[in-house]
Design a protein around this motif. Sequence first.
Motif, PDB file in Angstrom:
ATOM      1  N   ILE A  41       1.063  -8.663   0.091  1.00  0.00           N
ATOM      2  CA  ILE A  41      -0.194  -7.925  -0.061  1.00  0.00           C
ATOM      3  C   ILE A  41       0.077  -6.465  -0.420  1.00  0.00           C
ATOM      4  CG2 ILE A  41      -2.273  -7.177   1.148  1.00  0.00           C
ATOM      5  CD1 ILE A  41      -2.150  -9.689   2.795  1.00  0.00           C
ATOM      6  N   ALA A  42       1.116  -5.889   0.193  1.00  0.00           N
ATOM      7  CA  ALA A  42       1.415  -4.478  -0.092  1.00  0.00           C
ATOM      8  C   ALA A  42       1.760  -4.269  -1.559  1.00  0.00           C
ATOM      9  CB  ALA A  42       2.573  -4.004   0.801  1.00  0.00           C
ATOM     10  N   GLU A  43       2.505  -5.216  -2.140  1.00  0.00           N
ATOM     11  CA  GLU A  43       2.840  -5.090  -3.569  1.00  0.00           C
ATOM     12  C   GLU A  43       1.586  -5.170  -4.439  1.00  0.00           C
ATOM     13  OE1 GLU A  43       4.607  -6.799  -1.480  1.00  0.00           O
ATOM     14  OE2 GLU A  43       6.659  -6.057  -1.631  1.00  0.00           O
ATOM     15  N   TYR A  44       0.660  -6.057  -4.075  1.00  0.00           N
ATOM     16  CA  TYR A  44      -0.578  -6.163  -4.855  1.00  0.00           C
ATOM     17  C   TYR A  44      -1.404  -4.883  -4.738  1.00  0.00           C
ATOM     18  CZ  TYR A  44      -0.037 -11.133  -5.924  1.00  0.00           C
ATOM     19  OH  TYR A  44       0.404 -12.331  -6.419  1.00  0.00           O
ATOM     20  N   ILE A  45      -1.528  -4.346  -3.532  1.00  0.00           N
ATOM     21  CA  ILE A  45      -2.324  -3.126  -3.352  1.00  0.00           C
ATOM     22  C   ILE A  45      -1.679  -1.950  -4.077  1.00  0.00           C
ATOM     23  CG2 ILE A  45      -3.191  -1.493  -1.647  1.00  0.00           C
ATOM     24  CD1 ILE A  45      -3.421  -3.766   0.329  1.00  0.00           C
ATOM     25  N   ALA A  46      -0.348  -1.870  -3.999  1.00  0.00           N
ATOM     26  CA  ALA A  46       0.357  -0.771  -4.671  1.00  0.00           C
ATOM     27  C   ALA A  46       0.435  -0.962  -6.178  1.00  0.00           C
ATOM     28  CB  ALA A  46       1.767  -0.624  -4.091  1.00  0.00           C
ATOM     29  N   GLY A  47       0.065  -2.149  -6.696  1.00  0.00           N
ATOM     30  CA  GLY A  47       0.120  -2.399  -8.130  1.00  0.00           C
ATOM     31  C   GLY A  47       1.530  -2.564  -8.653  1.00  0.00           C
ATOM     32  N   GLU A  48       2.416  -3.118  -7.830  1.00  0.00           N
ATOM     33  CA  GLU A  48       3.815  -3.247  -8.216  1.00  0.00           C
ATOM     34  C   GLU A  48       4.253  -4.700  -8.331  1.00  0.00           C
ATOM     35  OE1 GLU A  48       6.154  -1.003  -5.494  1.00  0.00           O
ATOM     36  OE2 GLU A  48       5.111   0.889  -5.874  1.00  0.00           O
ATOM     37  N   ARG A 198      13.831  -0.793   6.062  1.00  0.00           N
ATOM     38  CA  ARG A 198      12.719  -0.099   6.708  1.00  0.00           C
ATOM     39  C   ARG A 198      12.195   1.061   5.868  1.00  0.00           C
ATOM     40  NH1 ARG A 198      12.895   2.638  12.756  1.00  0.00           N
ATOM     41  NH2 ARG A 198      10.637   2.757  13.057  1.00  0.00           N
ATOM     42  N   ALA A 199      13.096   1.850   5.322  1.00  0.00           N
ATOM     43  CA  ALA A 199      12.667   3.014   4.540  1.00  0.00           C
ATOM     44  C   ALA A 199      11.917   2.583   3.279  1.00  0.00           C
ATOM     45  CB  ALA A 199      13.883   3.866   4.177  1.00  0.00           C
ATOM     46  N   LEU A 200      12.437   1.574   2.590  1.00  0.00           N
ATOM     47  CA  LEU A 200      11.763   1.105   1.378  1.00  0.00           C
ATOM     48  C   LEU A 200      10.399   0.513   1.708  1.00  0.00           C
ATOM     49  CD1 LEU A 200      14.742  -0.587  -0.519  1.00  0.00           C
ATOM     50  CD2 LEU A 200      13.761   1.685  -0.881  1.00  0.00           C
ATOM     51  N   ARG A 201      10.309  -0.186   2.840  1.00  0.00           N
ATOM     52  CA  ARG A 201       9.021  -0.761   3.234  1.00  0.00           C
ATOM     53  C   ARG A 201       8.008   0.333   3.562  1.00  0.00           C
ATOM     54  NH1 ARG A 201       6.205  -5.327   2.343  1.00  0.00           N
ATOM     55  NH2 ARG A 201       4.699  -5.688   4.013  1.00  0.00           N
ATOM     56  N   THR A 202       8.473   1.386   4.238  1.00  0.00           N
ATOM     57  CA  THR A 202       7.578   2.492   4.564  1.00  0.00           C
ATOM     58  C   THR A 202       7.054   3.170   3.303  1.00  0.00           C
ATOM     59  OG1 THR A 202       8.747   2.859   6.661  1.00  0.00           O
ATOM     60  CG2 THR A 202       7.384   4.656   5.831  1.00  0.00           C
ATOM     61  N   LEU A 205       4.430   0.930   1.676  1.00  0.00           N
ATOM     62  CA  LEU A 205       3.134   1.014   2.365  1.00  0.00           C
ATOM     63  C   LEU A 205       2.449   2.342   2.078  1.00  0.00           C
ATOM     64  CD1 LEU A 205       4.040  -0.574   5.827  1.00  0.00           C
ATOM     65  CD2 LEU A 205       2.815  -1.637   3.930  1.00  0.00           C
ATOM     66  N   SER A 206       3.228   3.406   1.929  1.00  0.00           N
ATOM     67  CA  SER A 206       2.627   4.705   1.590  1.00  0.00           C
ATOM     68  C   SER A 206       1.995   4.670   0.206  1.00  0.00           C
ATOM     69  CB  SER A 206       3.696   5.805   1.662  1.00  0.00           C
ATOM     70  OG  SER A 206       4.247   5.905   2.956  1.00  0.00           O
ATOM     71  N   ARG A 207       2.696   4.075  -0.745  1.00  0.00           N
ATOM     72  CA  ARG A 207       2.119   3.967  -2.092  1.00  0.00           C
ATOM     73  C   ARG A 207       0.888   3.075  -2.094  1.00  0.00           C
ATOM     74  NH1 ARG A 207       7.671   3.358  -3.259  1.00  0.00           N
ATOM     75  NH2 ARG A 207       7.408   1.115  -3.606  1.00  0.00           N
ATOM     76  N   ALA A 208       0.933   2.007  -1.307  1.00  0.00           N
ATOM     77  CA  ALA A 208      -0.225   1.119  -1.236  1.00  0.00           C
ATOM     78  C   ALA A 208      -1.422   1.843  -0.620  1.00  0.00           C
ATOM     79  CB  ALA A 208       0.125  -0.129  -0.425  1.00  0.00           C
ATOM     80  N   SER A 209      -1.174   2.637   0.424  1.00  0.00           N
ATOM     81  CA  SER A 209      -2.268   3.385   1.051  1.00  0.00           C
ATOM     82  C   SER A 209      -2.854   4.413   0.084  1.00  0.00           C
ATOM     83  CB  SER A 209      -1.764   4.077   2.318  1.00  0.00           C
ATOM     84  OG  SER A 209      -1.279   3.128   3.259  1.00  0.00           O
ATOM     85  N   ALA A 210      -1.981   5.132  -0.623  1.00  0.00           N
ATOM     86  CA  ALA A 210      -2.468   6.141  -1.570  1.00  0.00           C
ATOM     87  C   ALA A 210      -3.289   5.504  -2.693  1.00  0.00           C
ATOM     88  CB  ALA A 210      -1.286   6.909  -2.151  1.00  0.00           C
TER      89      ALA A 210
END
Length: 336
Positions: A41-48, A198-202, A205-210
């Motif tokens: 889901i995070a990849e879809y929200i971030a458009g990646e 962990r760092a890449l996942r964070t 999620l930051s890009r997805a939130s933005a």
Amino acid sequence: MALSFKNSPFAKKKDSAPAFGGEVSAPEQAATGRQQLKPGIAEYIAGETREFKANLKPYLPGDLVGGSIPHIPGTEDEAVWNAASQACSTEKVHYCYSVDQGRLWYLACPSNSLASNPDSWCPLAAALPGNSEYWDRQTVYIYEQEGAASALRWDPETGRMQVFLGAARTLLPRIQSMDANFVTVNPEVAQMVPWRNRALRTELLSRASARSLLLFGLLLNVIIIAVLVFSYVNMNFIKRDLDTVKRETEEASMKLMMNAANALQSDAIKHMVRVQELLDSLQTVDGTLVRYEVNKGKAEWEALLPTSFQGGVGTIKGEVQPGIEKDGRVRIKGKN
């Protein structure tokens, strides 16, 4: 050097892989039904989703470590990252894990071990409990790549998971000397288990939130603009019929003014004037006003007059009451 599966309970398993990276035919690959990795889901929200790597290359890190820790639901990533960081002496680690029988079984390596092999996965992770290549804890799982070999086994006495790494020519004879069943992990058949970081996942999620906030803001602006355009169209193109509204407003205003005028009108002033007239007239004849009462809008009064003026004087006209008062005056009762 090949290992024999003779007397092994897994020799007749349909999906078992050949020893030490042997080739697998296309029908066998189709029969395994290997699933491709899919973006989350995070990849879809971030458009990646276009950048998501579905096909990872098998690679055996040289600094691979493994172990198990108690499973606390909801804290899996945090617990595995903490254990892997301590095992690798760095917070920058890649790790993967599975959950089985109340424990987390994990493999990890320092992130710099994958510097030359990005977008890769460790086929030995497929042998973790609960994954596609796992059979039982009495089996030794082996993977060989480019002269290097690794083995995954459970100590029969302590039940601890052990990871062996080394050159194939020295490690395989050592593993072969163990009294156990052997399964070679074939990366072409095993279900891929991607590394976690962990760092890449964070950052993801930051890009997805933005991006989600940006899209929400754009949607909100579109809605506001649509409302403004709709209001503008209503104001300029809808015919206004204000005659009825004007008439009703005038009627309500007139009614309100009439009610206000009626509320201001009071008989108090009239009666005050009448009382003053009575007092002025009585003063000239030595008379006394003893009662003035208003009942339902009608005034009624009584006054004492000398007997010589019992017929009234000025505006004082009333009915003489029978009897004489103690002071010798008569009582007159009027209603005007």
